[in-house]
Design a protein around this motif. Structure first.
Motif, PDB file in Angstrom:
ATOM      1  N   GLN A 125       0.833  -1.199   0.000  1.00  0.00           N
ATOM      2  CA  GLN A 125       0.000   0.000   0.000  1.00  0.00           C
ATOM      3  C   GLN A 125       0.871   1.254   0.000  1.00  0.00           C
ATOM      4  O   GLN A 125       0.552   2.248  -0.653  1.00  0.00           O
ATOM      5  N   GLY A 126       1.986   1.204   0.720  1.00  0.00           N
ATOM      6  CA  GLY A 126       2.924   2.314   0.679  1.00  0.00           C
ATOM      7  C   GLY A 126       3.502   2.507  -0.709  1.00  0.00           C
ATOM      8  O   GLY A 126       3.738   3.635  -1.156  1.00  0.00           O
ATOM      9  N   GLY A 127       3.742   1.400  -1.415  1.00  0.00           N
ATOM     10  CA  GLY A 127       4.230   1.487  -2.787  1.00  0.00           C
ATOM     11  C   GLY A 127       3.225   2.124  -3.718  1.00  0.00           C
ATOM     12  O   GLY A 127       3.579   2.913  -4.604  1.00  0.00           O
ATOM     13  N   LEU A 128       1.945   1.796  -3.526  1.00  0.00           N
ATOM     14  CA  LEU A 128       0.901   2.411  -4.350  1.00  0.00           C
ATOM     15  C   LEU A 128       0.796   3.910  -4.064  1.00  0.00           C
ATOM     16  O   LEU A 128       0.573   4.716  -4.975  1.00  0.00           O
ATOM     17  N   GLU A 129       0.964   4.288  -2.807  1.00  0.00           N
ATOM     18  CA  GLU A 129       0.956   5.709  -2.465  1.00  0.00           C
ATOM     19  C   GLU A 129       2.126   6.429  -3.126  1.00  0.00           C
ATOM     20  O   GLU A 129       2.035   7.605  -3.479  1.00  0.00           O
ATOM     21  N   LEU A 130       3.231   5.712  -3.286  1.00  0.00           N
ATOM     22  CA  LEU A 130       4.399   6.283  -3.951  1.00  0.00           C
ATOM     23  C   LEU A 130       4.058   6.669  -5.393  1.00  0.00           C
ATOM     24  O   LEU A 130       4.469   7.722  -5.890  1.00  0.00           O
ATOM     25  N   VAL A 131       3.292   5.817  -6.072  1.00  0.00           N
ATOM     26  CA  VAL A 131       2.878   6.116  -7.449  1.00  0.00           C
ATOM     27  C   VAL A 131       1.961   7.339  -7.473  1.00  0.00           C
ATOM     28  O   VAL A 131       2.104   8.230  -8.329  1.00  0.00           O
ATOM     29  N   VAL A 132       1.007   7.392  -6.547  1.00  0.00           N
ATOM     30  CA  VAL A 132       0.115   8.554  -6.470  1.00  0.00           C
ATOM     31  C   VAL A 132       0.923   9.820  -6.221  1.00  0.00           C
ATOM     32  O   VAL A 132       0.706  10.861  -6.864  1.00  0.00           O
ATOM     33  N   ALA A 133       1.896   9.733  -5.305  1.00  0.00           N
ATOM     34  CA  ALA A 133       2.726  10.900  -4.980  1.00  0.00           C
ATOM     35  C   ALA A 133       3.526  11.360  -6.184  1.00  0.00           C
ATOM     36  O   ALA A 133       3.662  12.569  -6.442  1.00  0.00           O
ATOM     37  N   ALA A 134       4.084  10.409  -6.945  1.00  0.00           N
ATOM     38  CA  ALA A 134       4.877  10.780  -8.115  1.00  0.00           C
ATOM     39  C   ALA A 134       4.035  11.551  -9.122  1.00  0.00           C
ATOM     40  O   ALA A 134       4.495  12.543  -9.714  1.00  0.00           O
ATOM     41  N   ARG A 135       2.801  11.124  -9.294  1.00  0.00           N
ATOM     42  CA  ARG A 135       1.936  11.779 -10.292  1.00  0.00           C
ATOM     43  C   ARG A 135       1.537  13.181  -9.845  1.00  0.00           C
ATOM     44  O   ARG A 135       1.597  14.139 -10.632  1.00  0.00           O
ATOM     45  N   VAL A 136       1.127  13.350  -8.587  1.00  0.00           N
ATOM     46  CA  VAL A 136       0.674  14.672  -8.151  1.00  0.00           C
ATOM     47  C   VAL A 136       1.846  15.645  -8.067  1.00  0.00           C
ATOM     48  O   VAL A 136       1.692  16.846  -8.339  1.00  0.00           O
TER      49      VAL A 136
END
Length: 486
Positions: A125-136
């Motif tokens: 889940q932390g890894g998925l948040e990393l993807v969201v963070a990269a995009r925003v």
């Protein structure tokens, strides 16, 4: 074994894909600002709201960045200190707003600044948040640099986060016409969201290739072999007693089902760094601290790979059966509504959830079972075999399974529950504690759905025993229901 039965009467569930399309992004300045304010004030963030806010801000900034910044400053400026703060201290949408208001440090928006927090490397889940963070942060950097995109490529078609392939082709064509350069993270997220099995996918692949751009070629390849989801190897492991101690979630020391994942080279070769962990081989995630809400936005990173997400979730769901907390089963109904194959990972996670220690932790697994059954995606024999395996391992207790099965049957899934339990009985008989309860549910389901056929050999053997124990009584009842007059 083959039985005949009437069909279940199940509650209505969404079709595939969900019929609810995302509403269009706000077309005016006031609408974009008010939707952003409502999102930031909300405690529950849906995929639809989150994505419409991002796309609305990007579109308004492309039209008139200064007017948007002035309106946001008036409406939301009080949320941010005068001095700049780092992006990792802000929520996703706050990053974009703060970038427009010059309240976020520019260096913290760069790709090199995004890193997993130490100690959370094993948390999917932390890894998925990393993807969201990269995009925003990519969006925020473009806004801060004064070169915003005309719109976002990865805005979903459906509220699950899925994106139709032909829509992405159309957006790429418009980018080419405008001379706009796609953001690497936004385009990477768009690829992960594309419906590869949709009816428009083959024609979209050909159209993407005709664009004559690097992104068009990547999309065409992604709709082919490059986009095939990663495989998972099922195995039985003994959990590390230290794995969850940091979060006070120490489970019972019983063997558990887990999945190991192979490498996906294309993700490591062609996607931004924040995405590359998705392509690395690993032995299964075991540590996760995400018990709070917001999971829908994280799950929308991979809306067409629900089986992959279920494999990652499995250790947390298993804790609901082996530890004292409610585990991570709460996410199962949402995963069941996503796209992609409903494979062994999702069925294993539902099986573990059906054995949850507390009724509240079993309820989401029952709901996920009903969703898959109602959509014609449940492999009842596969789920039954997985439950049989977990019963044998000691992960799932028969009395808890009986309660969960009874709840699913009460919703009208009598034939489905019988098809599942028929595979479990061999693991319970001749004398596993709690077998009588499971037999009772199985017999009731057969009586209600009218299934006919030979009784499983283990049930026949139990029915032939002397005495009046519950196992013997319910085995006779089940045998009679299957073979008696109807």
């Amino acid at each position: 074994m083959i039985w005949t039965a009437t069909r279940d009467t199940l509650p209505p569930v969404p079709p595939v894909p969900p019929a609810r399309r995302l509403d269009a992004s706000p077309s005016g300045l006031v609408g974009a600002v008010e939707l952003t304010a409502a999102h930031l004030d909300s405690r529950v963030h849906t995929v639809a709201e989150f994505e419409r806010v991002l796309d609305g801000l990007v579109r308004q900034a492309h039209r008139d960045r200064h007017a948007l910044a002035a309106a946001l400053s008036t409406r939301l400026g009080h949320r941010y200190p005068e001095e700049e703060t780092e992006a990792d201290r802000l929520t996703a949408v706050d990053v974009v707003v703060a970038a427009l208001l010059w309240r976020v440090a520019g260096y913290s928006l760069g790709p090199a600044y995004i890193r997993r927090q130490r100690g959370h490397e094993d948390c999917a889940q932390g890894g998925l948040e990393l993807v969201v963070a990269a995009r925003v942060r990519e969006i925020g950097y473009a806004l801060r640099s004064g070169a915003p995109q005309p719109f976002l490529l990865a805005t979903p078609t459906w509220e699950t986060g899925a994106l139709e392939a032909d829509e992405l082709v159309g957006r790429l064509a418009e980018y080419r016409r405008l001379g706009a350069r796609p953001g690497p993270a936004d385009f990477g997220q768009a690829l992960l969201r594309v419906r590869r099995d949709g009816p428009a996918a083959p024609a979209a692949a050909a159209a993407a290739e005709r664009l004559g751009t690097a992104e068009g070629d990547r999309l065409a390849a992604w709709l082919g072999p490059d986009g095939e989801p990663g495989t998972g190897r099922r195995r039985v492991v003994m959990p590390d007693p230290q794995a969850h101690r940091a979060w006070s979630r120490v489970g019972a020391a019983v063997p558990q089902v887990a999945f190991a994942h192979g490498e996906r080279p294309v993700l490591r070769r062609e996607f931004p760094e924040a995405f590359q962990w998705l392509g690395r081989p690993h032995e299964g995630f075991t540590r996760c601290y995400h018990w709070h809400g917001g999971h829908a936005v994280r799950a929308a990173v991979l809306p067409e790979d629900r089986d992959v997400q279920a494999r990652w979730l499995l250790p947390g769901v298993t804790l609901a059966a082996t530890a004292g907390d409610e585990g991570d089963a709460w996410m199962l109904p949402h995963l069941a509504l996503l796209g992609g194959p409903a494979g062994p990972g999702l069925h294993s996670a539902i099986a573990a959830g059906l054995g949850g220690r507390h009724p509240a932790s079993r309820r989401p697994a029952v709901e996920a079972l009903l969703v898959l059954a109602g959509r014609g995606e449940l492999d009842a024999p596969l789920l039954g075999r997985e439950l049989a395996s977990m019963v044998t391992l000691g992960t799932v207790k028969p009395n808890r399974l009986a309660d969960a099965a009874r709840s699913a049957a009460a919703a009208g899934a009598y034939a489905t529950v019988w098809a599942v339990l028929a595979e479990v009985l061999q693991a319970l008989l001749p004398s596993t504690r709690g077998a009588g309860e499971v037999l009772a549910v199985a017999a009731a389901c057969v009586e209600r759905c009218g299934a006919t056929g030979p009784a499983p050999a283990e049930v026949v053997a139990a029915a032939a025993r002397t005495g009046s124990s519950r196992i013997v009584t319910e085995a006779r009842r089940l045998t009679s229901a299957l073979t008696g007059p109807h």
